[in-house]
Write a protein that holds these residues in place. Structure first.
Motif, PDB file in Angstrom:
ATOM      1  N   GLY A  35       0.885  -1.455   0.252  1.00 33.74           N
ATOM      2  CA  GLY A  35      -0.078  -0.248  -0.437  1.00 33.74           C
ATOM      3  C   GLY A  35       0.766   0.814  -0.172  1.00 33.74           C
ATOM      4  N   LEU A  36       1.896   1.412  -0.333  1.00 33.47           N
ATOM      5  CA  LEU A  36       3.495   2.299  -0.102  1.00 33.47           C
ATOM      6  C   LEU A  36       3.344   2.815  -1.379  1.00 33.47           C
ATOM      7  CD1 LEU A  36       5.362   1.076   2.152  1.00 33.47           C
ATOM      8  CD2 LEU A  36       3.946   3.209   2.787  1.00 33.47           C
ATOM      9  N   ARG A  37       3.048   3.643  -1.292  1.00 34.75           N
ATOM     10  CA  ARG A  37       3.013   4.756  -3.036  1.00 34.75           C
ATOM     11  C   ARG A  37       4.688   5.953  -3.308  1.00 34.75           C
ATOM     12  NH1 ARG A  37       0.463   1.114  -3.310  1.00 34.75           N
ATOM     13  NH2 ARG A  37      -1.724   0.394  -4.045  1.00 34.75           N
ATOM     14  N   PHE A  38       4.997   5.608  -4.870  1.00 39.27           N
ATOM     15  CA  PHE A  38       6.189   6.108  -3.985  1.00 39.27           C
ATOM     16  C   PHE A  38       6.292   6.489  -5.604  1.00 39.27           C
ATOM     17  CE2 PHE A  38       6.513   1.953  -3.887  1.00 39.27           C
ATOM     18  CZ  PHE A  38       7.448   0.910  -5.651  1.00 39.27           C
ATOM     19  N   ARG A  39       7.462   7.925  -5.199  1.00 41.18           N
ATOM     20  CA  ARG A  39       7.737   8.311  -6.898  1.00 41.18           C
ATOM     21  C   ARG A  39       9.773   7.426  -7.335  1.00 41.18           C
ATOM     22  NH1 ARG A  39       8.994  13.403  -6.591  1.00 41.18           N
ATOM     23  NH2 ARG A  39      10.213  13.426  -8.278  1.00 41.18           N
ATOM     24  N   LEU A  40       9.877   6.653  -8.627  1.00 44.10           N
ATOM     25  CA  LEU A  40      11.036   6.305  -8.925  1.00 44.10           C
ATOM     26  C   LEU A  40      11.911   7.491  -9.535  1.00 44.10           C
ATOM     27  CD1 LEU A  40       9.966   3.058 -11.054  1.00 44.10           C
ATOM     28  CD2 LEU A  40      10.395   3.085  -8.137  1.00 44.10           C
ATOM     29  N   HIS A  41      13.307   7.325  -8.892  1.00 44.34           N
ATOM     30  CA  HIS A  41      14.713   7.887  -9.152  1.00 44.34           C
ATOM     31  C   HIS A  41      14.268   9.156  -9.767  1.00 44.34           C
ATOM     32  CE1 HIS A  41      16.057   4.172  -9.659  1.00 44.34           C
ATOM     33  NE2 HIS A  41      13.768   3.573 -10.563  1.00 44.34           N
ATOM     34  N   ARG A  48      19.569  11.218  -6.553  1.00 46.73           N
ATOM     35  CA  ARG A  48      18.218  10.574  -7.323  1.00 46.73           C
ATOM     36  C   ARG A  48      17.627   8.773  -6.692  1.00 46.73           C
ATOM     37  NH1 ARG A  48      19.439  10.061 -13.657  1.00 46.73           N
ATOM     38  NH2 ARG A  48      21.446   8.301 -12.407  1.00 46.73           N
ATOM     39  N   PRO A  49      17.226   8.897  -5.761  1.00 47.90           N
ATOM     40  CA  PRO A  49      17.320   7.337  -4.571  1.00 47.90           C
ATOM     41  C   PRO A  49      16.023   7.289  -5.708  1.00 47.90           C
ATOM     42  CG  PRO A  49      16.462   9.908  -3.336  1.00 47.90           C
ATOM     43  CD  PRO A  49      16.868  10.207  -4.743  1.00 47.90           C
ATOM     44  N   ASP A  50      16.623   5.726  -5.178  1.00 47.75           N
ATOM     45  CA  ASP A  50      15.788   4.471  -5.966  1.00 47.75           C
ATOM     46  C   ASP A  50      14.331   4.529  -5.730  1.00 47.75           C
ATOM     47  OD1 ASP A  50      17.693   3.360  -6.994  1.00 47.75           O
ATOM     48  OD2 ASP A  50      18.294   2.520  -5.053  1.00 47.75           O
ATOM     49  N   PHE A  53       9.094   9.002  -0.911  1.00 44.72           N
ATOM     50  CA  PHE A  53       8.032   8.787  -0.553  1.00 44.72           C
ATOM     51  C   PHE A  53       7.631   9.673  -0.031  1.00 44.72           C
ATOM     52  CE2 PHE A  53      10.016   4.034   0.341  1.00 44.72           C
ATOM     53  CZ  PHE A  53       8.830   3.699  -0.456  1.00 44.72           C
ATOM     54  N   PRO A  54       7.656  11.785  -1.442  1.00 50.23           N
ATOM     55  CA  PRO A  54       7.344  12.195  -0.458  1.00 50.23           C
ATOM     56  C   PRO A  54       6.284  12.498   0.024  1.00 50.23           C
ATOM     57  CG  PRO A  54       6.784  11.724  -2.661  1.00 50.23           C
ATOM     58  CD  PRO A  54       7.089  10.646  -2.510  1.00 50.23           C
ATOM     59  N   ILE A  60      14.831   6.030   0.006  1.00 47.91           N
ATOM     60  CA  ILE A  60      15.366   4.398   0.268  1.00 47.91           C
ATOM     61  C   ILE A  60      16.678   4.751  -1.044  1.00 47.91           C
ATOM     62  CG2 ILE A  60      14.969   2.230  -0.266  1.00 47.91           C
ATOM     63  CD1 ILE A  60      12.029   1.909   1.372  1.00 47.91           C
ATOM     64  N   PHE A  61      17.557   3.718  -0.524  1.00 44.41           N
ATOM     65  CA  PHE A  61      18.250   3.841  -1.671  1.00 44.41           C
ATOM     66  C   PHE A  61      18.733   2.587  -1.435  1.00 44.41           C
ATOM     67  CE2 PHE A  61      19.707   8.455  -0.799  1.00 44.41           C
ATOM     68  CZ  PHE A  61      19.944   8.180  -2.544  1.00 44.41           C
ATOM     69  N   VAL A  62      18.844   1.085  -2.853  1.00 40.35           N
ATOM     70  CA  VAL A  62      18.980  -0.019  -2.751  1.00 40.35           C
ATOM     71  C   VAL A  62      20.459   0.187  -3.906  1.00 40.35           C
ATOM     72  CG1 VAL A  62      18.117  -1.994  -3.700  1.00 40.35           C
ATOM     73  CG2 VAL A  62      16.749  -0.530  -3.033  1.00 40.35           C
ATOM     74  N   HIS A  63      21.298  -0.578  -2.431  1.00 47.16           N
ATOM     75  CA  HIS A  63      22.976  -0.097  -2.656  1.00 47.16           C
ATOM     76  C   HIS A  63      22.929  -1.518  -3.130  1.00 47.16           C
ATOM     77  CE1 HIS A  63      23.512   3.492  -2.500  1.00 47.16           C
ATOM     78  NE2 HIS A  63      24.201   3.873  -1.228  1.00 47.16           N
TER      79      HIS A  63
END
Length: 165
Positions: A35-41, A48-50, A53-54, A60-63
């Protein structure tokens, strides 16, 4: 000495992606299902986080453990061109530090999810990783880091900090 020809090495390296990696896609699908909505890059933010969540002011960064020099058993500095790789990974770490500092200064909360938390022998279950990420996004922790779980004999300084800390 490299076991591949320069052409083979170039072909292999050209296939390495910086976005839409398997660990990132796994996490994205599960967070969306939760249920979480987010923007990509998000290009307007430093690094430019992966996932951004404004609504929660969280990024979130996935390293990848190799590319970002994570201190875990999955990271091994190549013996071929060691000086090049050492400088490359050190530069990536420095850039990561500057990026996270700029995001924090702008009022963003930052979660780093390391590749070893999602794949390899020390990985967490998908549910554990998603719960951790969702708790971070919905919670108020300033920053957090999610790593794999390693036995004490192979632990190299990696740690799992909860969003509550």
């Amino acid at each position: 000495m490299d076991v591949l020809t320069p052409e083979q090495r170039q072909h292999n390296m050209s296939r390495i992606r910086g976005r839409d990696t398997k660990p990132e896609m796994l996490l994205r699908r599960q967070l969306h299902a939760a249920g979480l909505r987010f923007r990509l890059h998000a290009s307007g933010l430093p690094g430019r986080p992966d996932m951004v969540f404004p609504r929660h002011r969280a990024a979130i960064f996935v390293h990848g453990c190799f590319w970002h020099g994570h201190n875990c058993p999955l990271f091994k500095l190549p013996s071929t061109r060691a000086e090049f790789w050492s400088a490359k990974i050190s530069g990536n770490r420095d850039r990561d530090f500057r990026t996270i500092a700029a995001l924090r200064e702008a009022g963003w909360r930052v979660l780093i999810v390391w590749e070893c938390s999602l794949k390899g022998p020390g990985r967490l279950t998908v549910a554990e990783a998603v719960d951790f990420c969702a708790a971070f996004v919905r919670g108020g922790a300033r920053d957090a880091e999610l790593t794999g779980v390693w036995p004490e004999s192979t632990q190299t300084g990696a740690e799992r900090r909860s969003p509550a800390e």
